[in-house]
Design a protein around this motif. Structure first.
Motif, PDB file in Angstrom:
ATOM      1  N   GLY A 273     -75.397  41.211 -14.454  1.00  0.00           N
ATOM      2  CA  GLY A 273     -75.294  42.624 -14.759  1.00  0.00           C
ATOM      3  C   GLY A 273     -75.794  43.468 -13.606  1.00  0.00           C
ATOM      4  O   GLY A 273     -75.643  43.116 -12.431  1.00  0.00           O
TER       5      GLY A 273
ATOM      6  N   LYS B 192     -85.351  41.054 -19.222  1.00  0.00           N
ATOM      7  CA  LYS B 192     -84.227  40.109 -19.208  1.00  0.00           C
ATOM      8  C   LYS B 192     -84.602  38.823 -18.495  1.00  0.00           C
ATOM      9  O   LYS B 192     -84.103  37.748 -18.830  1.00  0.00           O
ATOM     10  CB  LYS B 192     -83.000  40.741 -18.553  1.00  0.00           C
TER      11      LYS B 192
ATOM     12  N   CYS C 105     -76.908  55.708 -18.411  1.00  0.00           N
ATOM     13  CA  CYS C 105     -77.737  55.189 -19.497  1.00  0.00           C
ATOM     14  C   CYS C 105     -76.910  55.179 -20.772  1.00  0.00           C
ATOM     15  O   CYS C 105     -76.326  56.191 -21.160  1.00  0.00           O
ATOM     16  CB  CYS C 105     -78.987  56.052 -19.671  1.00  0.00           C
TER      17      CYS C 105
ATOM     18  N   LYS D 197     -73.722  48.955 -22.367  1.00  0.00           N
ATOM     19  CA  LYS D 197     -73.608  48.102 -21.189  1.00  0.00           C
ATOM     20  C   LYS D 197     -72.274  48.295 -20.472  1.00  0.00           C
ATOM     21  O   LYS D 197     -72.220  48.375 -19.242  1.00  0.00           O
ATOM     22  CB  LYS D 197     -73.780  46.639 -21.609  1.00  0.00           C
ATOM     23  N   LYS D 198     -71.186  48.393 -21.227  1.00  0.00           N
ATOM     24  CA  LYS D 198     -69.863  48.551 -20.633  1.00  0.00           C
ATOM     25  C   LYS D 198     -69.775  49.824 -19.819  1.00  0.00           C
ATOM     26  O   LYS D 198     -69.199  49.847 -18.716  1.00  0.00           O
ATOM     27  CB  LYS D 198     -68.801  48.547 -21.737  1.00  0.00           C
TER      28      LYS D 198
ATOM     29  N   ARG E  75     -72.324  51.520 -18.414  1.00  0.00           N
ATOM     30  CA  ARG E  75     -73.176  51.415 -17.224  1.00  0.00           C
ATOM     31  C   ARG E  75     -72.489  50.599 -16.135  1.00  0.00           C
ATOM     32  O   ARG E  75     -72.554  50.934 -14.943  1.00  0.00           O
ATOM     33  CB  ARG E  75     -74.520  50.801 -17.593  1.00  0.00           C
ATOM     34  N   HIS E  76     -71.838  49.512 -16.535  1.00  0.00           N
ATOM     35  CA  HIS E  76     -71.151  48.683 -15.551  1.00  0.00           C
ATOM     36  C   HIS E  76     -69.955  49.418 -14.953  1.00  0.00           C
ATOM     37  O   HIS E  76     -69.652  49.243 -13.769  1.00  0.00           O
ATOM     38  CB  HIS E  76     -70.713  47.380 -16.199  1.00  0.00           C
TER      39      HIS E  76
ATOM     40  N   SER F 135     -79.525  52.606 -12.376  1.00  0.00           N
ATOM     41  CA  SER F 135     -79.433  52.274 -13.798  1.00  0.00           C
ATOM     42  C   SER F 135     -80.732  52.662 -14.484  1.00  0.00           C
ATOM     43  O   SER F 135     -81.824  52.361 -13.985  1.00  0.00           O
ATOM     44  CB  SER F 135     -79.177  50.777 -13.987  1.00  0.00           C
TER      45      SER F 135
ATOM     46  N   SER G 119     -83.062  52.336 -17.824  1.00  0.00           N
ATOM     47  CA  SER G 119     -83.302  51.634 -19.085  1.00  0.00           C
ATOM     48  C   SER G 119     -83.892  52.611 -20.083  1.00  0.00           C
ATOM     49  O   SER G 119     -84.625  53.528 -19.716  1.00  0.00           O
ATOM     50  CB  SER G 119     -84.256  50.456 -18.874  1.00  0.00           C
TER      51      SER G 119
END
Length: 713
Positions: free
Chosen positions: A119, A209, A683, A686-687, A689-690, A708, A710
């Motif tokens: 990621g 993570k 923020c 996930k999709k 942000r990517h 990025s 969190s």
């Protein structure tokens, strides 16, 4: 987090000779520590260096354990303690941490990159990850090469075994050794107040993570370690080894108990179980205590000292969090939105300072006594020195219960809340850009609220030139737009928004037009004050990094004194440093006991000292409850229009452009920006942000700099 002192703090650009010297010393010790790990599996280390070190470090006070203290435990704790001093000296003042004069080289290393399977990670994180994988591969290959080199048909025949059986036992042992390497680093990412993480520009919430990945690797290796030994004992007709608990040396039963606790914990970490049965995951995760306890009994305290530093720092952090969580926080008011969202406003001391995007953990006993949930702080410690706010959207069962409790006609007149934190980056650097593009999806807008308020402070109070702000927010329903009303604090002034160049592009994806029933009113609920509640304060006071460094160093020194006296006058007369007479399990239990006692003594002393100072400071704070209504509970609910009369509503509404029935074309929006430096913050899902990260890293626009963010909601 640390509060600022009156003296001008040194900058973190390396110009201050003291901080530069401390950082150089820390890096030197860190490189030496990594070098030891690289050399550990080699014959040079095991046959030459280690025996020589043991001869010199072996004493009647620490025995063979002294070498492990010196090689593995001391360097990490030294880095942690010295890191606390570095962070204290280099912390930025309220007026300094926005000026964009940070270490540019460090900023480059903190810039995120996208790695398939990992990621979005920063270059620092990627460098550490690659070094760690290389260490595992190198260590396992070296262990096996050296171990297999000593296995021949002749040596196997002499021991009455086959060659493959001896190789199986060798591989089983080496799997355990590599598992211990992972275990050494397992607890660093979940040490929330860690000076080690902050020293390298990392935060616990962004590094969790790695704890997950390390946990999977640890359990895979230890499970393979145990299974290989069971197979080996079965084929060599020695299954009775499973039930052996030797007085000295390795205890098989303790290892099996540790593995069993770890397997139960591991089974509940998989996404489906964690999402659908979070409480089961949460409760079983505390089996790590049994896992570590029996692991130490399995390998002995001498070998356990290799993994001790990370767990030692985690124990200190965990105990400090426990002490902080015993105090009820003073909840002043709640703003209730129609989109199942509430803003909770707490009283805080002026000595508590935190940076934008910081989080805190919250527990509401009336909902669940054991559940703690993280939330991103939306307030700004500079703009709102006596208030701390979090925004909570009713998306899970816990948050929905909280919303219904506060929004019901018979709402509560007070709420018991406990707090841990705040936790976040030591500094931020938003002013280096000409434009900030903030892309949020749903609840991801929360950290951007804290950033906008920080820029309001920089513009209004510091008179700093702030970047233009383009906020792109996507919501499912039009009623979610009321969240935008929380961007400005209650105490806003008309000039605050006018001095900030802010444009908001809001997208409502599931509605073609505004709903007629849309209700944007915000209700405010005031809570009765309770004398036992206290304003949120820094747990270790204004100089928290210094106090943390003192706890780390003093607790370990006291532990060494205790264990030295115990070994010299009790264990040594029995064992004489042979490790063949005195019970290994008893020695391990005594070490665990002394470690716990020393941490409790030092951390409690520091906590109580600062608590008394915080109490004196709290009496001087003008409590917000002075304006709290004193009528019946039902009359404490007010329409937010009364409060919002002081807000620059007209100016604020002009900054909002709402798009219905469409999603933002992020590629077009970002590529159209022609400013020389555009900071892009994403923020949310996930999709999303990517997608933003891919656009920024495509190389088609050199002015886009992706970060990025969190968050927790």
């Amino acid at each position: 987090m640390d509060a600022q002192t009156s003296a001008p703090p040194p900058s973190r650009d390396g110009n201050n000779p003291i901080t530069a010297a401390i950082l150089a010393l820390v890096m030197t010790v860190f490189v030496g520590y990594l070098f030891i790990w690289v050399m550990t599996p080699t014959n040079v280390y095991r046959q030459t260096w280690l025996p020589d070190i043991r001869v010199k470090a072996n004493s009647t006070y620490f025995g063979a354990q002294g070498a492990s203290f010196l090689i593995y435990t001391f360097p990490v704790l030294f880095i942690a303690a010295l890191g606390c001093l570095y962070l204290h000296l280099s912390k930025k003042s309220r007026d300094n941490h926005l000026k964009g004069n940070g270490n540019k080289r460090l900023a480059i290393w903190k810039r995120p990159v996208i790695i398939k399977g990992l990621g979005v990670v920063s270059r620092i994180e990627l460098a550490f990850f690659l070094m760690f994988i290389a260490l595992l591969v190198w260590s396992f290959a070296t262990y096996l090469r050296i171990g297999f080199a000593n296995i021949t048909p002749q040596s196997a025949a002499k021991s009455g075994e086959k060659v493959w059986e001896m190789k199986l036992e060798t591989a089983a042992l080496r799997l355990g050794l590599i598992g211990n390497v992972c275990l050494c680093f397992l607890f660093f990412p979940v040490t929330r107040g860690s000076s080690v993480l902050q020293l390298f520009g990392l935060t616990s919430e962004a590094s969790v993570k790695y704890h997950i990945w390390l946990g999977h690797i640890v359990m895979t290796l230890f499970t393979a370690h145990g299974l290989c030994y069971i197979i080996y004992w079965a084929v060599t007709h020695n299954l009775s080894e499973i039930l052996k608990w030797e007085k000295t040396g390795i205890s098989n039963v303790a290892g099996e108990l540790a593995l069993l606790a770890g397997l139960v914990l591991w089974a509940t970490t998989y996404p489906r179980i964690r999402r659908k049965m979070f409480e089961l995951f949460f409760y079983t995760h505390h089996l790590y205590i049994l896992f570590i306890f029996f692991f130490v009994l399995h390998v002995g305290i001498g070998y356990a000292c290799i993994m001790l530093p990370g767990f030692y720092l985690f124990m200190i952090d965990r105990y400090l969090r426990f002490l902080q969580s015993r105090q009820r926080a003073r909840l002043v008011s709640a703003r209730i939105l129609s989109c199942e969202t509430v803003e909770l406003n707490f009283s805080k001391s002026r000595g508590l300072s935190y940076t934008p995007t910081s989080i805190m953990f919250m527990n509401v006993p009336s909902i669940s006594k054991l559940q703690w949930h993280p939330f991103t702080i939306s307030s700004n410690s500079n703009l709102e020195p006596e208030k701390l706010s979090v925004i909570i959207k009713g998306e899970g069962s816990w948050s929905k219960k909280l919303y219904h409790m506060l929004s019901s006609p018979t709402s509560v007149d007070r709420l018991d809340v406990s707090i841990e934190g705040p936790y976040g980056p030591t500094s931020t650097d938003f002013l280096r850009h000409d434009l900030l593009v903030m892309v949020s999806g749903g609840s991801g807008i929360t950290p951007f609220i804290s950033i906008i308020r920080e820029l309001i402070y920089a513009s209004e109070t510091l008179k700093s030139k702030t970047p233009e702000i383009l906020l792109i927010s996507a919501f499912k329903h039009s009623q979610d737009l009321t969240i935008l009303d929380l961007i400005l604090p209650i105490s806003g002034a008309p000039s605050q928004i006018s001095n900030l160049s802010l444009q908001i592009e809001a997208y409502v994806t599931r509605e073609k037009q505004p709903t007629t029933q849309q209700n944007k009113n915000i209700q405010t609920l005031w809570f009765k004050p309770n004398p036992s509640d206290a304003a949120i304060t820094p747990i270790l006071g204004r100089n928290s990094w210094l106090w943390l460094g003192a706890i780390i160093s003093s607790s370990f020194i006291i532990y060494l004194i205790f264990i030295g006296i115990l070994t010299r006058y009790y264990i040594f007369p029995i064992d004489h440093n042979t490790n063949k007479i005195y019970s290994s399990s008893s020695k391990s239990v005594l070490n665990i006991l002394f470690i716990s006692i020393c941490i409790i003594i030092t951390a409690t002393t520091a906590f109580l000292w600062n608590k008394s100072k915080n109490a004196k400071e709290s009496t001087q704070i003008q409590n917000m409850e002075g304006a709290t209504p004193t009528a019946s509970p039902n009359s404490w609910i007010y329409n937010a229009d009364r409060e919002l009369e002081s807000l620059p509503l007209q100016a604020f509404l002009q900054t909002v452009n709402v798009h219905y029935g469409e999603r933002p074309d992020l590629k077009r929006i970002l590529f159209e920006r022609k400013e020389s430096s555009v900071g892009v913050l994403a923020c949310g899902p996930k999709k999303m942000r990517h997608e933003v990260a891919n656009i920024c890293s495509s190389g088609l626009a050199a002015n886009l700099h992706f970060e990025s963010i969190s968050f927790s909601w």
